[in-house]
Write a protein that holds these residues in place. Sequence first.
Motif, PDB file in Angstrom:
ATOM      1  N   LEU A 120       0.853  -1.189   0.000  1.00 49.19           N
ATOM      2  CA  LEU A 120       0.000   0.000   0.000  1.00 49.19           C
ATOM      3  C   LEU A 120       0.883   1.231   0.000  1.00 49.19           C
ATOM      4  O   LEU A 120       1.738   1.408   0.884  1.00 49.19           O
ATOM      5  CB  LEU A 120      -0.906  -0.002   1.236  1.00 49.19           C
ATOM      6  CG  LEU A 120      -1.704   1.276   1.540  1.00 49.19           C
ATOM      7  CD1 LEU A 120      -2.624   1.634   0.374  1.00 49.19           C
ATOM      8  CD2 LEU A 120      -2.511   1.109   2.825  1.00 49.19           C
ATOM      9  N   PHE A 121       0.684   2.093  -0.998  1.00 48.29           N
ATOM     10  CA  PHE A 121       1.418   3.361  -1.093  1.00 48.29           C
ATOM     11  C   PHE A 121       0.416   4.496  -1.143  1.00 48.29           C
ATOM     12  O   PHE A 121      -0.544   4.449  -1.917  1.00 48.29           O
ATOM     13  CB  PHE A 121       2.296   3.392  -2.347  1.00 48.29           C
ATOM     14  CG  PHE A 121       2.898   4.755  -2.615  1.00 48.29           C
ATOM     15  CD1 PHE A 121       3.821   5.294  -1.738  1.00 48.29           C
ATOM     16  CD2 PHE A 121       2.532   5.481  -3.733  1.00 48.29           C
ATOM     17  CE1 PHE A 121       4.381   6.546  -1.979  1.00 48.29           C
ATOM     18  CE2 PHE A 121       3.083   6.723  -3.988  1.00 48.29           C
ATOM     19  CZ  PHE A 121       4.013   7.264  -3.109  1.00 48.29           C
ATOM     20  N   GLY A 122       0.633   5.522  -0.310  1.00 50.20           N
ATOM     21  CA  GLY A 122      -0.300   6.637  -0.325  1.00 50.20           C
ATOM     22  C   GLY A 122       0.055   7.718   0.664  1.00 50.20           C
ATOM     23  O   GLY A 122       1.218   7.907   1.035  1.00 50.20           O
ATOM     24  N   ILE A 123      -0.970   8.457   1.113  1.00 51.26           N
ATOM     25  CA  ILE A 123      -0.828   9.567   2.053  1.00 51.26           C
ATOM     26  C   ILE A 123      -1.686   9.255   3.270  1.00 51.26           C
ATOM     27  O   ILE A 123      -2.841   8.840   3.119  1.00 51.26           O
ATOM     28  CB  ILE A 123      -1.276  10.894   1.413  1.00 51.26           C
ATOM     29  CG1 ILE A 123      -0.538  11.133   0.095  1.00 51.26           C
ATOM     30  CG2 ILE A 123      -1.054  12.064   2.357  1.00 51.26           C
ATOM     31  CD1 ILE A 123      -1.058  12.306  -0.699  1.00 51.26           C
ATOM     32  N   PHE A 131       4.550   3.883   2.851  1.00 52.34           N
ATOM     33  CA  PHE A 131       4.550   2.629   2.112  1.00 52.34           C
ATOM     34  C   PHE A 131       4.467   1.505   3.129  1.00 52.34           C
ATOM     35  O   PHE A 131       5.269   1.434   4.062  1.00 52.34           O
ATOM     36  CB  PHE A 131       5.822   2.480   1.275  1.00 52.34           C
ATOM     37  CG  PHE A 131       5.828   1.271   0.380  1.00 52.34           C
ATOM     38  CD1 PHE A 131       5.244   1.321  -0.880  1.00 52.34           C
ATOM     39  CD2 PHE A 131       6.423   0.083   0.780  1.00 52.34           C
ATOM     40  CE1 PHE A 131       5.257   0.209  -1.709  1.00 52.34           C
ATOM     41  CE2 PHE A 131       6.434  -1.030  -0.047  1.00 52.34           C
ATOM     42  CZ  PHE A 131       5.845  -0.963  -1.296  1.00 52.34           C
ATOM     43  N   SER A 132       3.458   0.642   2.968  1.00 53.30           N
ATOM     44  CA  SER A 132       3.238  -0.458   3.906  1.00 53.30           C
ATOM     45  C   SER A 132       3.293  -1.790   3.187  1.00 53.30           C
ATOM     46  O   SER A 132       2.944  -1.896   2.010  1.00 53.30           O
ATOM     47  CB  SER A 132       1.870  -0.329   4.587  1.00 53.30           C
ATOM     48  OG  SER A 132       1.820   0.792   5.431  1.00 53.30           O
ATOM     49  N   ARG A 133       3.723  -2.788   3.935  1.00 54.37           N
ATOM     50  CA  ARG A 133       3.668  -4.172   3.490  1.00 54.37           C
ATOM     51  C   ARG A 133       2.679  -4.901   4.392  1.00 54.37           C
ATOM     52  O   ARG A 133       2.872  -4.970   5.606  1.00 54.37           O
ATOM     53  CB  ARG A 133       5.042  -4.832   3.573  1.00 54.37           C
ATOM     54  CG  ARG A 133       5.114  -6.254   3.039  1.00 54.37           C
ATOM     55  CD  ARG A 133       6.516  -6.817   3.260  1.00 54.37           C
ATOM     56  NE  ARG A 133       6.734  -8.073   2.568  1.00 54.37           N
ATOM     57  CZ  ARG A 133       6.441  -9.277   3.063  1.00 54.37           C
ATOM     58  NH1 ARG A 133       5.898  -9.370   4.270  1.00 54.37           N
ATOM     59  NH2 ARG A 133       6.688 -10.365   2.358  1.00 54.37           N
ATOM     60  N   VAL A 134       1.611  -5.398   3.805  1.00 57.48           N
ATOM     61  CA  VAL A 134       0.583  -6.108   4.560  1.00 57.48           C
ATOM     62  C   VAL A 134       0.696  -7.594   4.218  1.00 57.48           C
ATOM     63  O   VAL A 134       0.576  -7.971   3.049  1.00 57.48           O
ATOM     64  CB  VAL A 134      -0.822  -5.579   4.222  1.00 57.48           C
ATOM     65  CG1 VAL A 134      -1.880  -6.333   5.018  1.00 57.48           C
ATOM     66  CG2 VAL A 134      -0.907  -4.085   4.505  1.00 57.48           C
ATOM     67  N   ALA A 135       0.954  -8.414   5.220  1.00 56.51           N
ATOM     68  CA  ALA A 135       1.090  -9.857   5.011  1.00 56.51           C
ATOM     69  C   ALA A 135       0.179 -10.575   5.992  1.00 56.51           C
ATOM     70  O   ALA A 135       0.313 -10.409   7.209  1.00 56.51           O
ATOM     71  CB  ALA A 135       2.537 -10.298   5.207  1.00 56.51           C
TER      72      ALA A 135
END
Length: 730
Positions: A120-123, A131-135
């Motif tokens: 997930l990339f955003g504001i 920037f997040s990594r969701v697992a």
Amino acid sequence: MKRLFVLALLLSLLSSCSGPLPAETAGPTLPLPSDSATTLSETAAPETEPPVPEPEPGFTVFAGECRTGKAGVTSQKPGAFALYTRSFSEGTITGTLTPGSLSKTGVVFRVSEDRRSYYLFGINASKQVFFSRVAGGRETVVSAMTVSAGYNGTDARSFRIVAQRDAFYCYLNDNCYVFFRDPEPLDGTGVGFSASAAGATLSGFSLRREEREPLHADVLIWGHSHMQLWSQSKTHLASLGKVQNFGVGGSSTVYWLPMIDELCSYTPEYMIVMIGSNDYASASASGIAERTAAILAALRERMPQVKIILLTEFLQPARLDYADKVNELNTRYKAFAAEENDLVIADLYDIALDKNGQFEKARFRDNSHLKETYYTQVRDRVLAAAKTFGPHDGAQGYEILSGACRTDDAFLSAAGNSLLLNTDFLLPQGTLEATVSPSGKSGLVFAADASGSSRYLFSLENGVPRLEKNGVLLAENSAARQSALCRMKVRFAAGRIECFANGVSVLSFSDPAPLAGDRFGFFAAGEGAAFSRIRFEKSEGDGRFVYPLGDSAAWTVTQDEKGGDVFVCNTPGAPILFADLIFEGGTVEFDMTVVHDSTDAQYCRFKTASGVLFAAEDLRVDHSAGTFYLFGRCPWGTCTGYSKHREPGAARASFHWEDANKSGTKLAVGREYHYKIVWDPAKQNVTLSVNGKLFSVSPLRYALEGKYAGLCADVADTRYRNVVFSPGVY
């Protein structure tokens, strides 16, 4: 680097080869039919379902409530999550994000089928680019950098995400706020939109799978608000090349310390830097100077040739109490620059002073920032500083074994027969490239020993590409003569050498007695040759192939006595894709030998076809991911083919046989056959011939638009020779 191994297999296929294959689920493979000699044509009549068109672009809502369209989506309620109807794994995503409020809004990609794993990339609501990594439903924030001061949620920002296999570059307004390399990259193919609040919008959404390179700038401006507000910087500095202004209002030296990867991603020739004034309240002049020096040293370590112009600070109406600190900081900056190569000062201190040397508040638009008209002086001083860069003797990071070299914005041969070898990195196999302006015979040296006496040389001599080994000519191509300036690239491993000029393959050679050196560099027979924009990358294989399932152990690639490639499948169902081939229709011919039949269950994986894979949507497709066609021979000896396509709105693709006009002829096990397959996208059919005899003309029910191709054998030990793709030849 770890590779992901695809774990999902098919639950079952149909008991014959004539009907549609089901969507994939985990479980055992299809059992053999009771009569293994039964051919496809004997088991069922051709399918008669009407063709299903390619899904129309648009979004499917999975959570919350949204208003959707072909290239955009707006959240109507909190917790929105919508996925695009087309898949995405690698390439470039662009569009515009408007959070509408201080909310968490962004783009999701590599989304798994259950939507519990993705990037997930955003504001976010803290005014940060994140920037997040969701697992497995658990989110890890990889990076969170503050947007420039004054940002509010109603601001629209263009975004760009460049996704490579395990590396991701994320931009707002072309500023790279995030570079992330994932040692265990996610493998989902969903892409879409997420918003924590109503009123957030994603618009102008676009996928470009063929674009996989980060943005480049010749001139990178970065620092605090005085740089951000240089609104005419791109035109003011156009004489230096393409300009990117990465000024962030409110940023301090601490802000830029973790941004080395992001700044270096542009591979600039010049950096224009102004930082320090936002540190006055929290740090001493010596502390600010030390942090600035640390940032510049880290940049120089990564990019030895970059030219850095460091701007001094000037007085500001709101910070006149810091006048002594400003003067001390500027003195330290000048002393630091005097000790460094390729670092010069552009002194801006007097821009805030009148002709009598007194501070003049009227030059400022507010309590901190200059009026736009005074940026012409900034321009003039930066351009004057740029002219002070000159070539100097030597080549940092390289050993000069013969001749002489000077360094400017490139390595320049200062004498004839100049040979340079890199001293910092070893490259036993992989890719080396550089932009070369030749002088006499000039080019890339690779697989060299430490003395340079044993080496390969890919060069241009009078514009003609040539490949030499220890001074002996191996190959040349006078038909591919190049202009004076050329982007040269060589890819090499285990004696297999592929040479490119301006993106086109010009020489191929297979050396049965390859050199074992691990040094690389440059050679110029004459004075004045230039080598710039140098890039190199190690590889496990020879770089020509992509192995979506597992690694290069899935296939054995050797050469025959004529230097042609021979492919043997070691892992059934694992494709091998050709990295440099774009195939959007045309003819492919190959010789294939299948050595096990359907009675040898231990060798077959899915009981599907072995042959050529084409129309793949990206280079990472396999039996569990992506869409493609595969035509050739099924385990029971019949010529056949199938498509793997995605229904509109579906998260994953499913399998269907494409053999309405299949042949009942059985091909023998252990015998080599010559296959010719013609894919005609305009007629939407595939013609399959074996040993010169037409077997079938199959209308395709599912129109795929992928550009990538390769091989895929469902039976272990299947052997391919003489594989030739002829794009556009029908």
